[in-house]
Structures are given as structure tokens and as C-alpha cells.
Design a protein around this motif. Sequence first.
Motif, PDB file in Angstrom:
ATOM      1  N   VAL A 145       0.883  -1.171   0.000  1.00  0.00           N
ATOM      2  CA  VAL A 145       0.000   0.000   0.000  1.00  0.00           C
ATOM      3  C   VAL A 145       0.918   1.217   0.000  1.00  0.00           C
ATOM      4  O   VAL A 145       1.796   1.333   0.853  1.00  0.00           O
ATOM      5  N   VAL A 146       0.726   2.138  -0.957  1.00  0.00           N
ATOM      6  CA  VAL A 146       1.682   3.219  -1.198  1.00  0.00           C
ATOM      7  C   VAL A 146       1.059   4.557  -0.834  1.00  0.00           C
ATOM      8  O   VAL A 146      -0.105   4.828  -1.153  1.00  0.00           O
ATOM      9  N   VAL A 147       1.834   5.403  -0.159  1.00  0.00           N
ATOM     10  CA  VAL A 147       1.406   6.761   0.187  1.00  0.00           C
ATOM     11  C   VAL A 147       2.402   7.753  -0.403  1.00  0.00           C
ATOM     12  O   VAL A 147       3.591   7.698  -0.083  1.00  0.00           O
ATOM     13  N   PHE A 148       1.926   8.648  -1.267  1.00  0.00           N
ATOM     14  CA  PHE A 148       2.718   9.774  -1.770  1.00  0.00           C
ATOM     15  C   PHE A 148       2.277  11.015  -0.998  1.00  0.00           C
ATOM     16  O   PHE A 148       1.154  11.491  -1.169  1.00  0.00           O
ATOM     17  N   ASP A 149       3.130  11.518  -0.123  1.00  0.00           N
ATOM     18  CA  ASP A 149       2.772  12.656   0.727  1.00  0.00           C
ATOM     19  C   ASP A 149       3.468  13.909   0.201  1.00  0.00           C
ATOM     20  O   ASP A 149       4.648  14.144   0.487  1.00  0.00           O
ATOM     21  N   ASP A 150       2.724  14.716  -0.582  1.00  0.00           N
ATOM     22  CA  ASP A 150       3.226  15.982  -1.133  1.00  0.00           C
ATOM     23  C   ASP A 150       4.614  15.808  -1.740  1.00  0.00           C
ATOM     24  O   ASP A 150       5.587  16.425  -1.285  1.00  0.00           O
ATOM     25  N   PRO A 151       4.775  14.990  -2.793  1.00  0.00           N
ATOM     26  CA  PRO A 151       6.112  14.685  -3.312  1.00  0.00           C
ATOM     27  C   PRO A 151       6.703  15.765  -4.210  1.00  0.00           C
ATOM     28  O   PRO A 151       7.790  15.562  -4.753  1.00  0.00           O
ATOM     29  N   VAL A 152       6.048  16.926  -4.401  1.00  0.00           N
ATOM     30  CA  VAL A 152       6.499  17.904  -5.398  1.00  0.00           C
ATOM     31  C   VAL A 152       7.046  19.171  -4.772  1.00  0.00           C
ATOM     32  O   VAL A 152       7.254  20.158  -5.468  1.00  0.00           O
ATOM     33  N   SER A 153       7.269  19.194  -3.447  1.00  0.00           N
ATOM     34  CA  SER A 153       7.862  20.398  -2.864  1.00  0.00           C
ATOM     35  C   SER A 153       9.285  20.555  -3.381  1.00  0.00           C
ATOM     36  O   SER A 153      10.025  19.584  -3.562  1.00  0.00           O
ATOM     37  N   SER A 154       9.694  21.785  -3.665  1.00  0.00           N
ATOM     38  CA  SER A 154      11.037  22.131  -4.158  1.00  0.00           C
ATOM     39  C   SER A 154      11.294  21.620  -5.566  1.00  0.00           C
ATOM     40  O   SER A 154      12.446  21.541  -5.997  1.00  0.00           O
ATOM     41  N   LEU A 155      10.271  21.280  -6.317  1.00  0.00           N
ATOM     42  CA  LEU A 155      10.452  20.822  -7.690  1.00  0.00           C
ATOM     43  C   LEU A 155       9.904  21.871  -8.649  1.00  0.00           C
ATOM     44  O   LEU A 155       8.880  22.502  -8.387  1.00  0.00           O
ATOM     45  N   ASP A 156      10.589  22.054  -9.798  1.00  0.00           N
ATOM     46  CA  ASP A 156      10.075  23.004 -10.780  1.00  0.00           C
ATOM     47  C   ASP A 156       8.962  22.349 -11.585  1.00  0.00           C
ATOM     48  O   ASP A 156       8.636  21.172 -11.412  1.00  0.00           O
ATOM     49  N   THR A 176      -1.621  16.138  -0.917  1.00  0.00           N
ATOM     50  CA  THR A 176      -0.900  17.309  -1.416  1.00  0.00           C
ATOM     51  C   THR A 176      -1.605  18.591  -1.010  1.00  0.00           C
ATOM     52  O   THR A 176      -2.818  18.614  -0.766  1.00  0.00           O
ATOM     53  N   HIS A 177      -0.802  19.665  -0.920  1.00  0.00           N
ATOM     54  CA  HIS A 177      -1.328  21.021  -0.779  1.00  0.00           C
ATOM     55  C   HIS A 177      -1.307  21.750  -2.121  1.00  0.00           C
ATOM     56  O   HIS A 177      -1.835  22.857  -2.234  1.00  0.00           O
ATOM     57  N   ASN A 178      -0.663  21.169  -3.119  1.00  0.00           N
ATOM     58  CA  ASN A 178      -0.423  21.830  -4.400  1.00  0.00           C
ATOM     59  C   ASN A 178      -1.578  21.537  -5.356  1.00  0.00           C
ATOM     60  O   ASN A 178      -1.758  20.398  -5.811  1.00  0.00           O
ATOM     61  N   ILE A 179      -2.373  22.572  -5.657  1.00  0.00           N
ATOM     62  CA  ILE A 179      -3.546  22.376  -6.517  1.00  0.00           C
ATOM     63  C   ILE A 179      -3.134  21.982  -7.925  1.00  0.00           C
ATOM     64  O   ILE A 179      -3.752  21.110  -8.551  1.00  0.00           O
ATOM     65  N   TYR A 180      -2.071  22.596  -8.461  1.00  0.00           N
ATOM     66  CA  TYR A 180      -1.634  22.269  -9.819  1.00  0.00           C
ATOM     67  C   TYR A 180      -1.199  20.809  -9.895  1.00  0.00           C
ATOM     68  O   TYR A 180      -1.553  20.091 -10.838  1.00  0.00           O
ATOM     69  N   PHE A 181      -0.443  20.347  -8.891  1.00  0.00           N
ATOM     70  CA  PHE A 181      -0.027  18.945  -8.873  1.00  0.00           C
ATOM     71  C   PHE A 181      -1.240  18.025  -8.763  1.00  0.00           C
ATOM     72  O   PHE A 181      -1.301  16.985  -9.422  1.00  0.00           O
ATOM     73  N   HIS A 182      -2.219  18.425  -7.941  1.00  0.00           N
ATOM     74  CA  HIS A 182      -3.418  17.603  -7.806  1.00  0.00           C
ATOM     75  C   HIS A 182      -4.140  17.466  -9.143  1.00  0.00           C
ATOM     76  O   HIS A 182      -4.607  16.380  -9.505  1.00  0.00           O
ATOM     77  N   LYS A 183      -4.237  18.571  -9.891  1.00  0.00           N
ATOM     78  CA  LYS A 183      -4.893  18.504 -11.201  1.00  0.00           C
ATOM     79  C   LYS A 183      -4.139  17.588 -12.149  1.00  0.00           C
ATOM     80  O   LYS A 183      -4.740  16.825 -12.917  1.00  0.00           O
ATOM     81  N   GLU A 184      -2.792  17.646 -12.090  1.00  0.00           N
ATOM     82  CA  GLU A 184      -1.996  16.806 -12.979  1.00  0.00           C
ATOM     83  C   GLU A 184      -2.140  15.323 -12.614  1.00  0.00           C
ATOM     84  O   GLU A 184      -2.371  14.480 -13.464  1.00  0.00           O
ATOM     85  N   VAL A 185      -1.990  15.009 -11.310  1.00  0.00           N
ATOM     86  CA  VAL A 185      -1.956  13.607 -10.921  1.00  0.00           C
ATOM     87  C   VAL A 185      -3.342  12.973 -10.972  1.00  0.00           C
ATOM     88  O   VAL A 185      -3.476  11.753 -11.114  1.00  0.00           O
ATOM     89  N   SER A 186      -4.404  13.780 -10.854  1.00  0.00           N
ATOM     90  CA  SER A 186      -5.758  13.226 -10.865  1.00  0.00           C
ATOM     91  C   SER A 186      -6.414  13.322 -12.244  1.00  0.00           C
ATOM     92  O   SER A 186      -7.592  12.986 -12.387  1.00  0.00           O
ATOM     93  N   PHE A 187      -5.649  13.775 -13.242  1.00  0.00           N
ATOM     94  CA  PHE A 187      -6.233  13.933 -14.575  1.00  0.00           C
ATOM     95  C   PHE A 187      -6.684  12.583 -15.129  1.00  0.00           C
ATOM     96  O   PHE A 187      -5.954  11.592 -15.097  1.00  0.00           O
ATOM     97  N   ASP A 188      -7.923  12.537 -15.615  1.00  0.00           N
ATOM     98  CA  ASP A 188      -8.482  11.319 -16.196  1.00  0.00           C
ATOM     99  C   ASP A 188      -9.517  11.757 -17.224  1.00  0.00           C
ATOM    100  O   ASP A 188     -10.596  12.233 -16.869  1.00  0.00           O
ATOM    101  N   ARG A 189      -9.208  11.599 -18.490  1.00  0.00           N
ATOM    102  CA  ARG A 189     -10.106  12.088 -19.548  1.00  0.00           C
ATOM    103  C   ARG A 189     -11.417  11.319 -19.590  1.00  0.00           C
ATOM    104  O   ARG A 189     -12.400  11.799 -20.154  1.00  0.00           O
ATOM    105  N   GLU A 190     -11.426  10.110 -18.967  1.00  0.00           N
ATOM    106  CA  GLU A 190     -12.649   9.320 -18.985  1.00  0.00           C
ATOM    107  C   GLU A 190     -13.569   9.624 -17.806  1.00  0.00           C
ATOM    108  O   GLU A 190     -14.685   9.139 -17.748  1.00  0.00           O
ATOM    109  N   ARG A 191     -13.095  10.423 -16.830  1.00  0.00           N
ATOM    110  CA  ARG A 191     -13.927  10.780 -15.690  1.00  0.00           C
ATOM    111  C   ARG A 191     -14.920  11.850 -16.109  1.00  0.00           C
ATOM    112  O   ARG A 191     -14.581  12.825 -16.746  1.00  0.00           O
TER     113      ARG A 191
END
Length: 688
Positions: free
Chosen positions: A453-464, A496-511
Motif C-alpha cells: 500500500v503506497v502513500v505519496f505525501d506531497d512529493p512535489v515540494s522544491s520541484l520546478d 498534497t497542498h499543491n492544486i496544480y499537482f493535484h490537477k496533474e496527478v488526478s487527470f483522467d479524460r474518462e472521468r
Amino acid sequence: MQGIFTLGQDSTRAVAEIERLTGEIAALDNDLVNLRRNLVGEDGAGGREAELAAARAALIEACWKSQVDHKDTFMSAFTGFRGKKSDFCTKLLAEAEGNTSELKTLDALTAEAATVFQDAATPEIAIAPIFFDRFAGLEASPILARSIVGRDDVVVAALIGRLGNSDWVKQGVGYLTNADGPCPFCQQQAPTGLLDDLNAFFDEQYEADLASINLLAAAYEEAVNAVVARIDDLVATSHRFVDAAVLGERFSALKTAFELNIERIAAKRKEPSALVELDATVELTAAVAAQIAAANEETEQYNATIRNLAKAKSALTAQIWRFVVEERRTDLETYQTTASKLNRAIDGMRRSMDDKSTRRADLRRQLSAIEETITSVRPTVDSINRILSQYGFSNFRLEVAGERDDMYRLVRLDGSDAAHSLSEGERSFITFLYFYHQLAGSITNTGTAVEKVVVFDDPVSSLDADVLFVVSALIRKVISDVRQNAGNVRQVFVLTHNIYFHKEVSFDRERRDRARPFETFWIVRKRENVSSLTHYDYNPIKTSYELLWDEVRNPDRPNLTIQNTMRRIVENYLTVLGGLKQDEIVALFEGRDAQICASLFSWINDGSHSSHDDIYVAVDDNAVQGYLRVFREVFERTGHGAHYRMMMRISEDEAEDVRVAAAQADAVTAYLVASAESTQHPEQPAAG
């Protein structure tokens, strides 16, 4: 860093065997879960064990009813089983198995109990014998009557013998540690060979005699302690046929003799050359033994006297239990039938679980053996380096290290160490890649097929932004594998706290409008140091601007922060994007609404930047509703009502109802204001 072992790509047969073994293990795990659920149920309820416990509980209550009904009449028969319901039930089950006593009626048992259980005497327990036979031999030990001295053929023997101070000399030998040092007896220079002569004087026989004295002392004290402890217990515990005063006097005399003998043995240990004679305690011990024997004889006579009464009581007790068994026969048989069936099922499940667990352990051993032959840390290095190169991280790379090539190190292009010179963004990215590849492998050469079971906890801090995109893509790949049941990951959490990252990682064209069956969305909010978790059946994260409107739409909006929410909406939409100024907007209102609008802008200007004084500012629900109304009118009067209705999810029909209600409220407000003014100035007619 520890290397990440993954399966090699050149062993198709082995990989297929691993997949087969993994599938069998998963099937066994599923069987074990089902068996455990059937055995113990969910949360301890619903399983066979719970059914057995429920049947036992029902029997316990039924049996206890008999104890309650007959406790006054048969109290003596129930002695020992009246404290706990479960003990009474267990006793009744045992009686049902082997009680063959005569079955009598309740009236007959009641009449007999009134006679047999009245003033029933309890048998007395005999005193266990106390053995004094060791003392005669110990007290007559010949070692006590022998003077223990050293050899007489040594140079110093004559002097020691003439002075009679061998014990004193023996104690001084311990201080003569250096043959060339001062003499411990006269403090002058020790003669040559003095230490050797003294050691020769105290020979092996001397030491053996000393050891015999020590053994005698230990044995005597052990025998004394054992006897004293037994007699202490006897004195402390009153016995019907023991005269405590007489026993106390005899015991006191015996202890005095013991103590004197122990002191004399101690003196012999200190001065082995002295002659010691111990006091014989045979008469004192014989007196104590005789008193115990007499008490036991009286005990036997007493028990013989009451034995017939005890026999009658025992027979009646057995008949009473037989009566209770028959009284609960139906309950007992029902329970035994149910318990027998459930126990067979439980035993079968446990055997099956044991067999499947054994089979699973064997498959795990086979799986580990295969993994050890085809796993390697090299593919992970190549994969991470390829990703680093593709996304512009070309000034460092990963390479295999360690004595067994099972670890990693970060190096620059010239081979120098790079672990301590990475930027924060580089460090974050390489850490993510290491974690990402660990999902498909293991830090040991076994365990690559373990479910995770995998948890990604805000993995995009300090990333461009570019790296944020690749991190999002890699996480979407993990989610896709979970959906397709590929790989070893069974569930993924992304925080995540990052809205842009959330939009990217949750993108699903079939949803569409609703969340898909395999996913859920949640928002965590913290207000007044209390966190709340809100579930959504759709993706609630659009933009930060959309989240502000969510706060306004929420009927449970917090009064304390809604002012800051409205400020940010007006600043973002009307002021920044629309180019409108505060004065222009306030000018669109008249009278009281203008004052409210100006006050709203005062809120907007100060609400998020100052700390209100609770004494002068009270933001209650009525005040907030007034500001929300003016907030709506700001959009209506600036020509952006459609935007307000769109963001508030208000249809045109609902909007018309709102306008009518608002107009009516304004008319009522104007009437009340005019009425108040006419009361103050009667010469002016009030508005109708």
C-alpha cells in the motif's frame, strides 16, 4: 544507499514461475482471510467461535438460574461455585458427564439438607512431619574436635607451634604479597623464603580441613533454616490440637541452641586450631517432634469421629448436583449438541488454516529461492539514470557500489561523490525516483513480489514545473497499474497542498461528473485546531478561485474567515481582472446599502490583515448574512451577476426567486426605517 533489487528481464520462465507462485500465495491469503472471517467473524462477531461463545453464555445464564433458585437451601452443596456464573456452569457440565447418584425429589433433598448440613464439622488437616535427623550427625562432626594447624616439618612450624598462633599467622599471609616487601607481622624486611615457608606450612590438608568446616557451617545453617521456617509456619497458623504456648517455649529453647551452635561453628571457622563442642539438640527436637506427633494422633481421632457425617454430606451433595443436572437437562443437551457441531467446524477450519499456512510458507520459500537467482540492482540504476538524463539532470548519476555491488552511490560526471552537494530540488527528485522504483522491487534480493500500500505525501515540494509534470506522470502510471491489477501495489494514497499537482496527478479524460468506482476524493480542513475530513463523490479541486466560492456556498461557512474569502474573490475577479475600483463599486449603492458596501470594503481591506478586538467586533450570523447580500449585489450591479450565479450554482428560476425575496426584504426594511423616522418627526407623514 541500499540497492533496489528487481526481477531481471532475461528469465522469462523464472518470471512466469514467480507470477504463478505469487498468484497461488494470493489465493491462499484470500482463503485464509475467509477462513478467519468464518472462524472469528468481523470484530469478534458472526464467526463460529462467536456462535460457540454465545451458546455457552446462554447455558451459563440458564444454569445460574438454578443456583439462584436453590442457593438458600443448598448453600453448602454449592460451596466453591457460588461466586462466578461460569464456574457453576462448568461444574454442572462435569456433573452431567459422570454423576450417577440417586435422583431424589426436591422435597426429599430439602428435608435431608436441613439435617446433614446443620453444624457440619470440617475435617482437620494433619501436620506434615518435621525431620530433625540431620542435626545429630552435624553436631557430632569430628572436624570440630580437631585442632587444624599446618605442617610440622617446615622451618617456621616450630615457632608457630611454640607460640600457638597459627590462626593469626594464616590471616597475615594474605598481606605478604611481595617476598621482598615488609613483613606483615613485624614490619621489618621480610627474610628470604618466608612466603614459601608459610605457604608450605598451610598445605593442602589444612585447606581441605578449612573447606570441611565451611561445608559443615553451610549444612548446619541450611538444616536450621528449614526447621525454623516449618515451625514458624506452624506457630503462625493455629491448629486445633497444638498448644501454641508449649510449642512456643520449646521452639524458643531450640532456636537458642541453634544460634549458640552456629556461633561456635563460626568461631571454629575463624580459629581453626581451636577445639569446639556443639550442644546436642536431640532432646529439644524430640520434644517438638513428640508434640507434633501427639497433635496428629488427636487429629486422626477427630477426623474419624466426623467421618461418617462427612460421608453423608458428600452423598447428599452429589444427589443435589444430580437433581440440578436433571433440572437443566434440556439446556445442557441443547448446548452439547450445538457445541459438538461447532467444535467440529472450528477444528476443521483450524486444520485447514494450518494446512494453508504451511502451504503458503512453502510457496514463499520457493518464491524467495527463485528471486535470489534472478534479482539484480543494476536495472534500477539504468532506469533512474535514464529518467535523470531525459529530464535534464545531467550533472550527476547513480552507480552501483558496495563490496557485493548491492548498493548505490551518487556521483558527478568525473566520478566524485555527489551526495552532499545536490540542490534541494535534485535531492527531492532522486529521492522520489528511488522510492518509485522501490515499489516494483525490494531492498533485499527477495521480497520483490510482496504486496504494498503506497502513500505519496506531497512529493512535489522544491520541484520546478517540468519535474512536477514527470512526477505526476509516474504516479499516474502507478495508479493505472493498480487499476489493472498489474504489479504488487494494491492501493495508492496521494496527499498534497499543491492544486496544480493535484490537477496533474488526478487527470483522467474518462472521468465525467462523478468519481470513478476505484477512486475517492477528500479534503482535510483545520479550524480552531480541529481537523475535519470531507468526502466528495467528484473531484472537488479545480482552482484556488473555485475553492473560495466553495467556502461561500458552504452553509456551514465559518463566520470568522468568510470575510477574508469575500475579499479574495473581489480582489481576484473585480479588482484585478475587472479593473474596477472601490469607489466606483460603492457609488453603485445608495443609503444603507452604500454604508454596508463601504463596510464590506473595509472588511476587504482590513479583514485579513488585522486582528479584531472581540470587545468591539462581533461577527454574528445576521451580520454575515447582510454582508453576503451586499456581496451578491456587488456582482449584480457591476454587470457580473451571471458570473455570481454560475459560481454559486444558482439557476435562472432560483435567481428570480432570490431577487423577489430581496426586493421584499428591501421594501420591509425601508418601511421600518420610514416608520422609525416618522416617530421621531410626527409632522412628516410616514411612507405607506
